[in-house]
Design a protein around this motif. Structure first.
Motif, PDB file in Angstrom:
ATOM      1  N   TRP A 299      21.286 115.027 -16.027  1.00  0.00           N
ATOM      2  CA  TRP A 299      20.489 114.936 -17.238  1.00  0.00           C
ATOM      3  C   TRP A 299      19.227 114.132 -16.980  1.00  0.00           C
ATOM      4  CZ3 TRP A 299      21.044 118.231 -20.852  1.00  0.00           C
ATOM      5  CH2 TRP A 299      20.236 118.124 -21.991  1.00  0.00           C
TER       6      TRP A 299
ATOM      7  N   SER B 209      24.933 121.728 -16.716  1.00  0.00           N
ATOM      8  CA  SER B 209      23.887 121.358 -17.675  1.00  0.00           C
ATOM      9  C   SER B 209      22.604 122.111 -17.374  1.00  0.00           C
ATOM     10  CB  SER B 209      23.595 119.849 -17.609  1.00  0.00           C
ATOM     11  OG  SER B 209      23.014 119.496 -16.367  1.00  0.00           O
TER      12      SER B 209
ATOM     13  N   TRP C 259      26.927 117.344 -13.968  1.00  0.00           N
ATOM     14  CA  TRP C 259      26.120 117.252 -15.196  1.00  0.00           C
ATOM     15  C   TRP C 259      24.939 116.357 -14.877  1.00  0.00           C
ATOM     16  CZ3 TRP C 259      24.830 113.398 -18.950  1.00  0.00           C
ATOM     17  CH2 TRP C 259      24.344 113.894 -20.164  1.00  0.00           C
TER      18      TRP C 259
ATOM     19  N   ALA D  72      32.900 117.917 -16.266  1.00  0.00           N
ATOM     20  CA  ALA D  72      31.942 117.517 -15.227  1.00  0.00           C
ATOM     21  C   ALA D  72      32.667 116.800 -14.097  1.00  0.00           C
ATOM     22  CB  ALA D  72      30.864 116.623 -15.823  1.00  0.00           C
TER      23      ALA D  72
ATOM     24  N   SER E  78      21.883 122.572 -23.734  1.00  0.00           N
ATOM     25  CA  SER E  78      22.848 122.312 -22.675  1.00  0.00           C
ATOM     26  C   SER E  78      24.241 122.185 -23.274  1.00  0.00           C
ATOM     27  CB  SER E  78      22.449 121.046 -21.917  1.00  0.00           C
ATOM     28  OG  SER E  78      23.211 120.901 -20.749  1.00  0.00           O
TER      29      SER E  78
ATOM     30  N   VAL F  73      31.193 117.684 -21.181  1.00  0.00           N
ATOM     31  CA  VAL F  73      30.895 116.787 -20.059  1.00  0.00           C
ATOM     32  C   VAL F  73      32.106 115.923 -19.744  1.00  0.00           C
ATOM     33  CG1 VAL F  73      29.396 114.908 -19.280  1.00  0.00           C
ATOM     34  CG2 VAL F  73      28.453 116.784 -20.646  1.00  0.00           C
TER      35      VAL F  73
ATOM     36  N   ILE G 209      28.221 112.926 -12.751  1.00  0.00           N
ATOM     37  CA  ILE G 209      27.175 112.748 -13.759  1.00  0.00           C
ATOM     38  C   ILE G 209      25.984 112.082 -13.079  1.00  0.00           C
ATOM     39  CG2 ILE G 209      26.530 111.474 -15.847  1.00  0.00           C
ATOM     40  CD1 ILE G 209      29.440 111.837 -16.801  1.00  0.00           C
TER      41      ILE G 209
END
Length: 864
Positions: free
Chosen positions: A351, A385, A349, A211, A201, A207, A214
């Motif tokens: 995750w 991502s 982003w 981004a 990623s 980020v 998040i």
């Protein structure tokens, strides 16, 4: 008359002078940190005096003396990671660990007449220990065949290479960390899951700068160590300070939810896929997904298959937010609101932590997360991502093998976590109570059924390389015949299979009892090692051994030097020396290690080894320097690298790293059958492939897919997990146990360091207030935890920081059984089992019951 202020000033001066005197004559040494945390990018300043470590301090390569570096750093500094590579809380007491009283100082042999599990050992010489182990290896292979020596979790790259060159021995496959993600990456992009040169990623500088939102889905970045210490959390905090909203989705109200997030969305564990499908349903039905991106970069046949499933066209059940609410307990209104915000914050982003997919059916969760980011168009773009492997700019492999790379494939007859089941279930096969086919499904057989070749990405220490594998598969390829266990894998402190493997502690002990000979390589004694017949003591890999290191887990890119700050105590010796000596004794010494020729007539092992090892390291650094030069980068001289301990590879780049930039921004096809992102797996969707060793269309071995994937679907779908909160066994064991990672130890490492226990950390079972009250348990009282696999006793931490029906016992508690087998260290592995699910994820959850402990407390047992 002397004033009070004057006396205070004089007192302060005296204290300062006394502290200064303690550091007179010290020297400072830089060293990288080597431990199995997923980061491995940290640099420590170690103070040494008279051959002993007096203190470990933070890195100061950049911004020395500056505590809040973002006050002085620019965006260019963040891109180039010109930040102190500070360690985590464990770093500052590493020297306490290597000096712990349970350190193994000599080779040990179980005393004659004692039983395994009693922990009765006597010291022997290295010559006797190595001769005994090598002799047993040869004897057992001659008597029982080449598939009779096995390794448990974790797989050992040392032993795999030794077995490959020797022609005997079998290994398990896979790790606990992110194997479900590794599989997802390979199936969806064609990038091998172990690759450290492709995919990944975006890095954290990207980020921070690009981004727009998040999402931390099951990720606790204040504990998880991607990058130096908690640098991942630091970048997220800076992004939030720049106005980027942060949402945390998970069952616990974590520190990240408290200090980093704008919103916490609690969700029932094991149901994340259901919510992700509902989010995708809203994206599709409200026209919020990126149709142009999908048509250009996503295999449309696979997308249409997944879309039909989500809309309920294939099974009659639309995956609406209302459908998901009943499963995951997130209100439908919250799911819709999240989806619309997620679609408007371009890009987001997102995750996924390892926890959500280290469960039964975890393959579905991580594939759903990756597919979700694909249909919204957040792959390979600034600020987006691909939520599995955190990427970084390319860097050379730190250390490659010091001898031949075997082209023979060591048979991978079982998933590494399933080592005990591989041993125990053989009896059922032999009695005709279980078919060979079912046995292979349960243990995760991943071995060839016919001769062939494939390329394979191999994990080297902090890097990787590709090799071409060949294998023979005669018609009479036999089942394993395990008679010897060789434990002591990659990460030496952490390798205690009864604690670390995702399976029941009791089953591992039963399996070890069935072995004719057990040998373990370790640094610290504990009951987890008591089933070994021989224990070989090793030097600490961070402070007592030397190497070049560069973690393959991403987000940041550097190479560090680990000089070996102090000599190992007693007769502890480097792991590489141990395996090199064993290779010599079984007749493949020069093949295994071309640099080391043995001790010679004087038997001076230390000088012979250090000369050979230094030659090897210098050769590796020469390769690294040439590799960097080809990329337009210049490395410092060898002595300069030894002194500074750091090459910051990001210094050579002017832009953040974007994973899959070549495919998304430059039009290079993915290495898949369609040349695009494949949400539908053509391997799993093809029943003719079941039972085979899987090689993709580009000749690459699919490392993390067993021959038989059981009922894993070809698309990301919701399947209730084995022993999840919807399982029938909830009536017997009504609480769902999570085994999250702790803040103050790595696996079991640092359990034995008092500085990180007591007031700092209390090993306890987290219980919701309602669950504790219903059982009459108060905060701090002892609780009895049990299910059909084991029993433990542990203090209770009663809190509102997690959902009702969920308990947490942090991973890595030491195994400390009493005479009845009740574990007072309460490792959560006591309670693990999963005979039904596909085997790729590390399945580290289960259902348990908890009651108030009413019995006596043994005086020799730690209770917290």
């Amino acid at each position: 008359m002397e004033s009070t202020a004057s006396r205070v000033t004089d007192s302060r001066k005296a204290v300062v002078e006394r502290l200064k005197s303690l550091h007179t004559g010290e020297e400072s040494i830089y060293t990288g940190c080597v431990i199995n945390c997923g980061g491995g990018h940290c640099v420590h300043r170690v103070r040494r005096k008279n051959g002993k470590i007096t203190a470990i301090e933070p890195d100061d390569h950049y911004n020395p003396g500056v505590a809040r570096e973002d006050n002085v750093a620019t965006d260019t500094d963040f891109i180039k990671n010109r930040l102190q590579l500070r360690g985590c809380p464990m770093a500052w007491v590493f020297h306490k660990l290597i000096a712990a009283p349970d350190r193994i100082l000599h080779p040990l042999k179980r005393k004659e007449g004692t039983r395994r599990g009693e922990g009765q050992y006597e010291p022997i010489s290295w010559e006797e220990a190595l001769d005994l182990v090598a002799g047993k290896m040869k004897e057992i292979v001659q008597k029982y065949g080449p598939y009779s020596i096995t390794t448990p979790y974790q797989p050992s790259p040392h032993l795999e290479r030794l077995f490959g060159l020797w022609g005997a021995g079998i290994e398990g496959w896979g790790w606990c960390s992110r194997d479900a993600g590794r599989l997802a990456v390979h199936l969806m992009t064609g990038v091998p899951g172990w690759s450290r040169r492709e995919g990944g990623s975006n890095d954290m500088a990207d980020v921070l700068m690009n981004a727009k939102m998040i999402v931390l889905w099951g990720l606790e970045p204040t504990i998880v160590h991607f990058g130096p210490g908690h640098q991942l959390a630091y970048f997220i905090k800076m992004a939030r300070e720049r106005g980027v909203p942060v949402i945390c989705i998970e069952p616990r109200y974590t520190v990240a939810a408290e200090v980093l997030a704008d919103q916490w969305i609690p969700i029932k564990p094991g149901t994340d896929t259901a919510m992700m499908l509902a989010v995708t349903y809203v994206l599709i039905t409200e026209g919020l997904y990126d149709q142009e991106f999908v048509e250009k970069f996503v295999d449309l046949d696979g997308f249409d298959e997944w879309k039909a499933y989500i809309l309920g066209e294939t099974d009659g059940t639309p995956k609406t937010p209302e459908w998901a609410e009943k499963i995951c307990a997130v209100p439908a209104e919250t799911i819709r609101g999240f989806t619309r915000l997620y679609a408007s914050k371009k890009p987001t982003w997102l995750w996924v932590g390892y926890g959500p997919y280290r469960k039964s059916r975890g393959e579905n969760m991580v594939r759903a997360a990756m597919a979700l980011q694909a249909v919204i168009g957040y792959w390979g773009v600034p600020g987006g991502s691909v939520p599995d492997n955190m990427g970084m700019h390319p860097k050379p492999a730190a250390m490659q093998p010091y001898g031949e790379i075997p082209q023979r494939m060591v048979p991978k007859m079982y998933r590494s976590h399933k080592w005990a089941q591989m041993v125990l279930l053989l009896e059922k096969v032999q009695k005709g109570e279980m078919s060979v086919e079912e046995y292979k499904r349960v243990i995760g057989w991943r071995a060839p059924e016919r001769a062939g070749t494939a390329s394979q990405e191999v994990s080297a220490s902090g890097g990787g390389y590709t090799r071409t594998l060949t294998w023979d598969a005669p018609p009479d390829l036999t089942l394993p015949n395990p008679k010897m266990l060789f434990g002591g894998g990659t990460w030496l402190h952490n390798t205690r299979t009864v604690i670390n493997a995702a399976d029941a502690t009791s089953d591992h002990i039963k399996a070890m009892e069935r072995m004719e000979f057990n040998v373990w390589v370790h640094s610290h004694m504990s009951p987890a090692l008591y089933w070994a017949d021989v224990i070989l003591p090793i030097a600490d890999q961070s402070l007592e051994d030397s190497r070049i290191y560069g973690s393959g887990y991403g987000g940041f890119a550097n190479l560090t030097f680990v000089p070996g700050v102090v000599e190992p105590p007693g007769e502890a010796r480097p792991a590489h020396w141990i395996y090199s000596e064993l290779a010599r004794r079984v007749g493949i010494g020069e093949q295994y290690n071309q640099y080391y020729k043995g001790c010679g007539e004087g038997n001076d092992w230390k000088s012979a080894w250090k000369e050979a090892w230094e030659t090897y390291l210098q050769g590796q650094y020469d390769r690294i320097s040439k590799d960097l030069h080809r990329r337009g980068m210049e490395a410092p001289p060898w002595e300069g690298f030894r002194k500074t301990g750091l090459i910051n590879v990001q210094e050579f780049y002017d832009q953040p790293y974007h994973g899959y930039r070549e495919q998304i921004q430059e039009g290079k096809p993915f290495k898949t059958r369609s040349g695009k992102i494949e949400i539908f797996s053509y391997v799993i969707g093809d029943e003719t492939e079941r039972g085979k060793l899987h090689v993709d269309d580009y000749g690459q071995l699919i490392d993390n897919l067993p021959n038989d994937w059981r009922d894993l679907p070809p698309i990301p779908a919701y399947q209730p997990m084995y022993r999840g909160m919807e399982h029938a066994d909830i009536k017997r064991f009504p609480l769902f146990m999570l085994s999250c990672y702790p803040r103050y130890r790595n696996h079991t490492t640092f359990w034995n360091v008092p500085w990180l226990r007591g007031d700092c950390y209390r090993h306890a079972i987290w219980m919701n207030v309602a669950d504790a009250k219903a059982r009459g348990i108060k905060d701090g009282e002892l609780a009895r935890v049990f299910n059909d696999k084991g029993t433990g006793v542990i203090p209770a931490y009663v809190t509102s920081r997690l959902m009702p029906g969920v308990v947490v016992i942090h991973h890595g508690g030491n195994y400390e059984p009493d005479k009845e087998g009740v574990d007072w260290g309460c490792t959560p592995n006591n309670f693990l089992t999963d005979p039904e699910s596909p085997v790729t994820p590390g399945q580290v959850t289960n259902l348990v019951q908890v009651g108030r402990y009413e019995g006596p407390v043994p005086s020799d047992r730690a209770t917290g």
